[in-house]
Design a protein around this motif. Sequence first.
Motif, mmCIF file in Angstrom:
data_model
loop_
_atom_site.group_PDB
_atom_site.id
_atom_site.type_symbol
_atom_site.label_atom_id
_atom_site.label_comp_id
_atom_site.label_asym_id
_atom_site.label_seq_id
_atom_site.Cartn_x
_atom_site.Cartn_y
_atom_site.Cartn_z
ATOM 1 N N ASN A 27 5.930 -4.234 -2.870
ATOM 2 C CA ASN A 27 6.367 -4.652 -1.043
ATOM 3 C C ASN A 27 4.480 -3.523 -0.662
ATOM 4 O O ASN A 27 4.531 -2.349 -1.133
ATOM 5 N N LEU A 28 4.496 -4.118 0.631
ATOM 6 C CA LEU A 28 3.195 -3.395 1.020
ATOM 7 C C LEU A 28 3.551 -2.669 2.291
ATOM 8 O O LEU A 28 3.786 -3.383 3.496
ATOM 9 N N ASP A 50 -13.411 -6.575 -4.898
ATOM 10 C CA ASP A 50 -13.414 -5.552 -5.104
ATOM 11 C C ASP A 50 -11.903 -4.797 -4.565
ATOM 12 O O ASP A 50 -11.631 -4.152 -4.926
ATOM 13 N N GLY A 51 -10.540 -5.511 -4.273
ATOM 14 C CA GLY A 51 -9.258 -5.207 -4.436
ATOM 15 C C GLY A 51 -9.424 -4.566 -2.892
ATOM 16 O O GLY A 51 -7.751 -3.641 -2.193
ATOM 17 N N VAL A 52 -10.320 -5.486 -1.936
ATOM 18 C CA VAL A 52 -9.303 -4.530 -0.849
ATOM 19 C C VAL A 52 -8.881 -5.977 0.669
ATOM 20 O O VAL A 52 -8.967 -6.851 0.573
ATOM 21 N N LEU A 53 -7.206 -5.682 0.481
ATOM 22 C CA LEU A 53 -5.956 -5.983 0.698
ATOM 23 C C LEU A 53 -6.897 -5.881 3.088
ATOM 24 O O LEU A 53 -6.341 -4.846 3.024
ATOM 25 N N VAL A 54 -6.895 -7.116 3.650
ATOM 26 C CA VAL A 54 -6.710 -6.529 4.727
ATOM 27 C C VAL A 54 -5.613 -7.743 5.429
ATOM 28 O O VAL A 54 -5.326 -8.639 5.257
ATOM 29 N N SER A 55 -5.272 -6.690 6.481
ATOM 30 C CA SER A 55 -3.823 -7.859 6.857
ATOM 31 C C SER A 55 -3.872 -7.566 9.188
ATOM 32 O O SER A 55 -4.816 -6.334 9.440
ATOM 33 N N GLY A 56 -4.355 -8.461 9.757
ATOM 34 C CA GLY A 56 -4.845 -8.004 11.582
ATOM 35 C C GLY A 56 -3.258 -8.179 11.580
ATOM 36 O O GLY A 56 -2.554 -9.665 11.325
ATOM 37 N N HIS A 62 -5.178 -3.060 8.918
ATOM 38 C CA HIS A 62 -4.828 -2.735 7.980
ATOM 39 C C HIS A 62 -5.987 -3.217 6.693
ATOM 40 O O HIS A 62 -5.430 -3.940 6.743
ATOM 41 N N LEU A 63 -6.267 -1.853 6.537
ATOM 42 C CA LEU A 63 -6.388 -2.401 4.925
ATOM 43 C C LEU A 63 -5.810 -0.919 3.474
ATOM 44 O O LEU A 63 -5.565 -0.119 3.763
ATOM 45 N N TRP A 64 -5.939 -1.622 2.871
ATOM 46 C CA TRP A 64 -4.924 -1.229 1.881
ATOM 47 C C TRP A 64 -6.024 -1.389 0.228
ATOM 48 O O TRP A 64 -6.527 -2.600 0.530
ATOM 49 N N ASP A 65 -5.400 -1.005 -0.515
ATOM 50 C CA ASP A 65 -5.907 -1.616 -1.956
ATOM 51 C C ASP A 65 -4.860 -2.238 -3.086
ATOM 52 O O ASP A 65 -3.373 -2.035 -3.032
ATOM 53 N N TRP A 66 -5.395 -3.033 -3.120
ATOM 54 C CA TRP A 66 -4.669 -4.143 -3.723
ATOM 55 C C TRP A 66 -3.504 -4.305 -4.599
ATOM 56 O O TRP A 66 -2.185 -4.189 -4.910
ATOM 57 N N ARG A 67 -4.578 -3.299 -5.412
ATOM 58 C CA ARG A 67 -3.639 -3.074 -6.995
ATOM 59 C C ARG A 67 -2.194 -2.110 -6.838
ATOM 60 O O ARG A 67 -1.023 -1.766 -7.107
ATOM 61 N N THR A 68 -2.500 -0.848 -5.886
ATOM 62 C CA THR A 68 -1.563 0.909 -5.759
ATOM 63 C C THR A 68 -0.724 0.092 -5.480
ATOM 64 O O THR A 68 0.553 0.858 -4.130
#
Length: 515
Positions: free
Chosen positions: A409-410, A425-431, A438-444
Amino acid sequence: MVEEVQKHSVHTLVFRSLKRTHDMFVADNGKPVPLDEESHKRKMAIKLRNEYGPVLHMPTLKENFKEKGPQNASDSYGHKQYPANQGQEVEYLVTGTHPYPPGPGVALTADTKIQRMPSESAAQSLAVALPSSQARVDANRSAPAGGEYRHPGPSDRSQPAGMTSAVMEGGNAKNSALMAKKAPTMPKPQWHPPWKLYRVISGHLGWVRCIAVEPGNQWFVTGSADRTIKIWDLASGKLKLSLTGHISTVRGVIVSSRSPYLFSCGEDKQVKCWDLEYNKVIRHYHGHLSAVYGLDLHPTIDVLVTCSRDSTARIWDVRTKASVHTLSGHTNAVATVRCQAAEPQIITGSHDTTIRLWDLVAGKTRVTLTNHKKSVRAVVLHPRHYTFASGSPDNIKQWKFPDGSFIQNLSGHNAIINTLTVNSDGVLVSGADNGTMHLWDWRTGYNFQRVHAAVQPGSLDSESGIFACAFDQSESRLLTAEADKTIKVYREDDTATEETHPVSWKPEIIKRKRF
């Protein structure tokens, strides 16, 4: 009559016992005299022979240990224990076992029964031969090595067998099965530079509901509640072209990488194919019974997939306009759909809180994921990993293909999540609906940045909302379609370093809740 006989017998036994004890300490003249040690031992031997003679022939084993527990130790129910012989040697008398046959299948008779004490070496060899799980259970039931006895409290009962302390083996850490397992912790996330706003593009007269970047990375296209589709130059942000034809809000746009076509859908139930050489509609795809909320193109074959408020997703042949399959199963509006070349080739998210993975050939559901508790409005596939993420007001969840195995879960983006996008690069963006990004590191799953851009001048603060977002093909720019009628463009902060923007990370225990 029977009761009187029983009472008489009990009284007689008590009287005889007291008299025998009295005779041991009273002389002939009736005065008590001190007994010397030899006399005391002799009289105690007589007492033992008279009272315990029937069991003296049985084998005995004396075990000595010291109780070192606390003065007021408590048992598992909170009752205090008061040891009678605190700090003294206590002798335990261990008698023989019950009769048992000498082997399997042998009847238990007077000639075949065996009754003997198991030796200490045999008991130890049996304990070593037990499997690790059984050995842990036995260790929990027995006292710790060194003679320290402790009643199992609530923490012991709630503790899994794998967490049993290695003290059970007398400090021998060689038995890894009894070693305490370390709780999983979040690995240190990869450092990503923060993103900053550098351009705001205006031109639409209504909410900007969808956005897509063309494969050549020269321009991008947006669809709006003003019923128009606009094409913009990516480098300068200038308007290149406006397309009209929809009679209601445009909810989805996508540009084909296999042909010079643009596909759009809207709340007017229409799905259109635009020829960009002539800027005209060349095909309509009829079939949906309500507003069409999203669409996607298959990466390797000429197939278009759309999803609608009519609770279905439809698969279309791009060239013939034929409806190949109607994907039924959702019980509420289907908000998002994604395609990929690998199985499962179609993924849908719905307001019925479920995600479905579909068999493209059969047109049937492969897997239904029911973990979300609220509407699933966004799904994104990782460009490199065989994983995907889904967004809902309760959580962002990551999953593993092909069976939708849950990863993590994030948590933290507590809003209605309308859109998700991720780069290589593993940058996940949620709008979200409230204008936060919010910008997240995908792996962690580490949330390294939160953005809430101001609305454009002349707009109300309540018009803050993000409906769609996308990276360009170079992944150096991030575009968002917003409720204040603008498109905002972000890029990485070139001046940021790990020293100026450190990762505020602590090795906290991962909480991977299933639901």
